[in-house]
Design an enzyme around this catalytic site. Structure first.
Site, PDB file in Angstrom:
ATOM      1  CB  SER A  22      -0.936  -0.009   1.210  1.00 47.87           C
ATOM      2  OG  SER A  22      -1.852   1.048   1.138  1.00 47.87           O
ATOM      3  N   GLY A  24       1.926   4.870   0.204  1.00 44.76           N
ATOM      4  CA  GLY A  24       1.334   5.975   0.958  1.00 44.76           C
ATOM      5  C   GLY A  24       0.925   5.580   2.356  1.00 44.76           C
ATOM      6  CD  GLU A 173      -9.022   3.864  -2.039  1.00 38.29           C
ATOM      7  OE1 GLU A 173      -8.549   3.208  -1.094  1.00 38.29           O
ATOM      8  OE2 GLU A 173      -8.839   3.563  -3.233  1.00 38.29           O
ATOM      9  CG  HIS A 247      -8.217   5.423   3.287  1.00 38.51           C
ATOM     10  ND1 HIS A 247      -7.853   4.126   3.561  1.00 38.51           N
ATOM     11  CD2 HIS A 247      -8.390   5.485   1.949  1.00 38.51           C
ATOM     12  CE1 HIS A 247      -7.801   3.425   2.448  1.00 38.51           C
ATOM     13  NE2 HIS A 247      -8.117   4.233   1.452  1.00 38.51           N
ATOM     14  CG  ASP A 249     -10.226   5.482   8.039  1.00 38.16           C
ATOM     15  OD1 ASP A 249      -9.083   5.674   7.584  1.00 38.16           O
ATOM     16  OD2 ASP A 249     -10.818   4.380   7.938  1.00 38.16           O
ATOM     17  CB  CYS A 366      -8.663  -0.057   9.025  1.00 37.97           C
ATOM     18  SG  CYS A 366      -7.741   1.417   8.569  1.00 37.97           S
TER      19      CYS A 366
END
Length: 442
Positions: A22, A24, A173, A247, A249, A366
């Site tokens: 992933s 980033g 996303e 993201h 969150d 998540c």
């Protein structure tokens, strides 16, 4: 009619590993190549679910996806029996780790969900995320859609949409970039969609990709029939994305009328404040964490905001469900002590161990997809996806039967691991009443 915000947690899959896929995501990259423990991972997730149940919350579960994803390999030209396909794919290690990723456990990315009180037709709307930014996640939407349709049958209560078309330009996303504010779960709410970039811009100053586009968020709001006067769009700050907030969150979470977020989460915080106040009216409670108390780097490392903010029955103030890493970051621990002592809307902290997930960049938030359901909605579900004491005991025994306690990325080409995973998922669909869900079952 009583409404609940139900957390549907993703089960950690049998191929849970640290491949660092992933881009980033700071934790994902920094733990690449470490030994993973899938059994510990799934048991940590189940322990979190058990804890929320003990608090009096309704807890749901979503299954892992089939991994390795043989349908993707077949679509890419690999032929033969399952073991032959896996053997051929193993000669392409970068491809193999992508089709074997267990990232589906992070169900905050599974879909965007709009509760019935917010939609024009009074149904709960689901749009599976297309996850176009990352190959290992872009292969998820078809299975996600099938799972959601099986649990929430299309009809008078539940409405399903296809993942957005348009690839990178319409990158979506899921709920990780969506917040909802309301006076009660069954009351009409205000939807906040957070995006990292516009679909067709080329001059954004980002070191890491802005995965969610504004145009994708706008499309979902239209599909779900949301009231434009109660829908807000806000841009992530480049500083937050570049710090590893891939993201929203990672830097913000909401519950009811409370918005807990970092001072540097948004590109235009003053404008967002005005828009939210206009849409929500009186009563919105913003808990803004100053950058001089908790810097973005500490926020990302500890996953302070990737917590679950929940309303526990019998508690006047809200509760944060946090990862153990917050206690390992002094600035964050000090801030939380002051937060609880402040007398504000957040009055409790519960620290849980989800370290297997955290090392791949996924905290408590998540691991869950929030779905607001009425008592009648709960009775209308099409599978045994709501946990009780008996079911969670079955799942813990299932994990002990089927999961390895040690896994490296180089183990992913082992045909025995593939067979173990199929056996686990075949067993799981029986426990959860999902029927023949996966390609290998058909």
């Amino acid at each position: 009619m009583r409404y609940h915000e139900v957390n549907f947690d993703g089960l950690v899959g049998p191929t849970h590993n640290y491949a660092g896929l992933s881009y980033g995501n700071v934790a994902s990259a920094s733990n690449k190549g470490r030994v993973a423990n899938p059994r510990e991972g799934v048991l940590q997730g189940l322990a979190k679910m058990r804890h929320l149940m003990s608090l009096g919350l309704v807890q749901g579960v979503l299954p892992p996806h089939e991994r390795p994803h043989l349908p993707t390999l077949r679509a890419l030209g690999f032929q033969g029996r399952d073991a032959e396909i896996l053997s051929a794919a193993a000669r392409h290690p970068a491809l193999l780790v992508n089709v074997t990723s267990a990232a589906t456990m992070w169900t905050a990315n599974a879909a965007t969900v709009s509760p019935a009180p917010d939609t024009a037709d009074g149904r709960i709307h689901f749009t599976p995320a297309n996850l176009a930014a990352m190959f290992h996640r872009a292969i998820e939407p078809d299975t996600t859609a099938a799972v959601l349709r099986r649990i929430f049958p299309e009809g008078d209560r539940f409405a399903h949409h296809d993942p957005l078309i348009g690839g990178h330009h319409m990158g979506d996303e899921g709920a990780a970039n969506h917040c909802r504010f309301s006076d009660g779960y069954g009351a009409p709410g205000v939807a906040l969609f957070v995006y990292g970039r516009n679909a067709f811009e080329t001059d954004r100053d980002l070191s890491y990709p802005g995965r969610q586009t504004r145009e994708a968020s706008e499309a979902i709001a239209r599909q779900h029939g949301l009231d434009p006067s109660r829908t807000v769009f806000a841009r992530q700050s480049a500083k937050a994305i570049n710090a590893g907030a891939f993201h929203n969150d990672v830097v913000a979470v909401s519950n009811g009328p409370v918005f807990f977020h970092h001072e540097e989460a948004f590109a235009d915080p003053d404008g967002l404040g005005r828009d939210l106040n206009a849409a929500y009216g009186d009563g919105l409670q913003c808990v803004t964490v100053p950058a001089d108390r908790v810097g973005l780097q500490d926020a990302v490392t500890s996953y302070l905001f990737n917590s679950q903010l929940v309303s526990v029955p019998g508690r006047e103030r809200m509760t944060l469900i946090l990862p153990g890493e917050v206690n390992e970051t002094p600035a964050v621990k000090d801030y939380l002590d002051d937060l609880i002592a402040s007398g504000g809307p957040i009055g409790h902290c519960e620290i849980l161990d989800v370290r297997q997930s955290m090392r791949n960049g996924g905290g408590p938030a998540c691991l869950r997809l929030r779905v607001v359901l009425s008592e009648d909605d709960l009775k209308a579900l099409g599978a045994q996806a709501i946990l009780d004491a008996d079911c969670i005991e079955q799942l813990e025994a299932w994990a002990h039967r089927h999961y390895r306690d040690r896994l490296l990325p180089e183990d992913l080409g082992d045909p025995a691991l593939m067979e173990e995973g199929m056996a686990a998922l075949d067993d799981l669909t029986g426990i959860l009443g999902l029927g023949s869900l996966y390609a290998f079952q058909k």
